[in-house]
Design an enzyme around this catalytic site. Structure first.
Site: not given
Ligand code: ADP
Length: 163
Positions: A17, A41, A90, A128
């Protein structure tokens, strides 16, 4: 002023992030990192905890604001006076969901648009969810999350005190 919203669960924020935030700051003058309150979630950290962690982690980036939102993302965007959302991509698995969401949001608000940043090779495997799972079993997440998050995870799973 170009500004965008970076929405997500951030449960918890990872180095993946943070890399998207830093790259987003090269494209936008201001970024609003927005924690979704109504995610389906089951969260590990409460929204308030996630906001606190994000504020601490991003405090040295003055062009970043931390906020939370409830309801439709397009409505929150309108409320914040922007039509642009930043998202990280990703793998192929992210693509389908992101593609659907971007199009659904554009259906709801034709002026809405999404900007996608492809993850770097050092972050493509970080999510996450995996961070939570590895931390739950006492695995080392030091290269996946900021040190404050590592501490919070240890505390959450009863593996030591948070500072
Ligand atoms: P959501 O629950 O909406 O998927 P996340 O907190 O998991 O939210 O992620 C928010 C954003 O950050 C999403 O667009 C996700 O694809 C991106 N993201 C999460 N981890 C990574 C990573 N390791 N590299 C690039 N983008 C990421």
């Amino acid at each position: 002023m170009r500004h965008a919203i970076y929405p997500g669960s951030f449960d918890p924020v990872t180095n993946g992030h943070l890399a998207i935030v830093d790259r987003g700051l090269r494209l936008f003058d201001r970024l609003i990192v927005a924690v979704a309150r109504n995610s389906a979630k089951r969260p590990l950290f409460t929204v308030e905890e996630r906001l606190e962690i994000l504020r601490g982690t991003l405090k040295e980036r003055p062009r970043v604001e931390i906020d939370a939102f409830e309801g439709l993302l397009v409505d929150y965007c309108k409320h914040r006076g922007t039509h642009t959302v930043l998202r990280g991509l990703r793998a192929v698995s992210d693509f389908e969901y992101e593609f659907q969401m971007a199009n659904m949001n554009r259906k709801l608000d034709p002026s809405f648009d999404s900007v996608f940043l492809m993850t770097g090779e050092e972050h493509f495997y970080i999510s996450s969810q995996f961070v939570r799972e590895v931390a739950m079993f006492g695995g080392d997440v030091s290269c996946l999350v900021p040190s404050t998050v590592q501490e919070r995870l240890r505390h959450k799973y009863g593996q030591g005190k948070a500072k």
